[in-house]
Design an enzyme around this catalytic site. Sequence first.
Site, PDB file in Angstrom:
ATOM      1  CG  ASN A  27      -6.523  -0.750   1.347  1.00  0.00           C
ATOM      2  OD1 ASN A  27      -5.822  -0.234   0.486  1.00  0.00           O
ATOM      3  ND2 ASN A  27      -6.021  -1.365   2.402  1.00  0.00           N
TER       4      ASN A  27
ATOM      5  CB  CYS B 276      -0.944  -0.002   1.201  1.00  0.00           C
ATOM      6  SG  CYS B 276      -2.154  -1.346   1.173  1.00  0.00           S
TER       7      CYS B 276
ATOM      8  CG  HIS C 277      -3.122   3.570   2.543  1.00  0.00           C
ATOM      9  ND1 HIS C 277      -3.634   3.225   1.309  1.00  0.00           N
ATOM     10  CD2 HIS C 277      -3.143   2.437   3.291  1.00  0.00           C
ATOM     11  CE1 HIS C 277      -3.947   1.946   1.309  1.00  0.00           C
ATOM     12  NE2 HIS C 277      -3.666   1.445   2.494  1.00  0.00           N
TER      13      HIS C 277
END
Length: 322
Positions: free
Chosen positions: A279, A112, A249
């Site tokens: 996500n 990520c 994020h």
Amino acid sequence: MYSRIAGTGSCLPKRVVTNDELSKTVDTSDEWIATRTGIRQRHVAGEGETTVSLSKEAALRAMSAAGVSPDDIDLIVLGTTTPNLIFPSSACLLQAELGIAGCPAFDVNAACSGFIYAMTVADNFIRSGSVKTALVVGAETLTRMIDWTDRGTCVLFGDGAGAVVLKADNETGILSTHLHADGSKKELLWNPVGVSEGFKPEEENAGVRVLMTGNEVFKHAVKALDSVVEEALEANGLDRHEIDWLIPHQANLRIIEATAKRLDMPMDRVIVTVDKHGNTSSGSVPLALDEAVQSGKVQRGQLLLLEAFGGGFTWGSVLLRY
């Protein structure tokens, strides 16, 4: 010499999967998901939609916004954990799709944190003087490696791509980047299948899927992001209240809120897209950035703090003047 964001772009798959739709196939509900994660829906790649195809559309929009042509691009760095192929890299495939020839092109896999890592790499190329214009992309089709019977993970992830064009500038741009990793925590968030270790179906955790110990990841993420934010501010002699926008994020609303609280930053100065995108791993930060730019929230001259945390563990931040 600074790396200035000259243009942003993004692309999301056509199909939208709501929490209510997921509740028909797995033991969950809209209330359960939204309360724990802040997610209401996510985009899921369909037939013909790949990491490279999403990257191409995001890149073209970023290039258009920056006013650059394929001939202007000196470097392509693509952050992803879900490449189209093991090799060639998705960056090389993207290069061919865009009609760009000759410049270096490669992938960065930092889960990520991939886009933050990719921006850092491109920034260093520009600061060195070897590159004037770089295309940086964060893109994923992570839903293709999700176990759709595991409600602990299938409700979290989505697909998408975001891109920026960085140009050399002697007045404004990226002030500093800060990267970290800790491979000793790998099994708290990982995919247990690889080429060199192979596929071992007899193992309990074998399979191309995301495995995560959610509570532990949450604790490590909040601590690491707090640390890397302080590191960025200290490196530039800035106070946390000088930040105009936090662009984190988009993993979990609770993590975002915890980071904002530690920064003493009101949520109306935090870009949140997790409710719409879920996500999207490496695609998360550039998708949020592009939405903030397109909506008019982010304005030229403002101070932005981008940060991410992902499997590895990896984490990092980019502090920039937009």
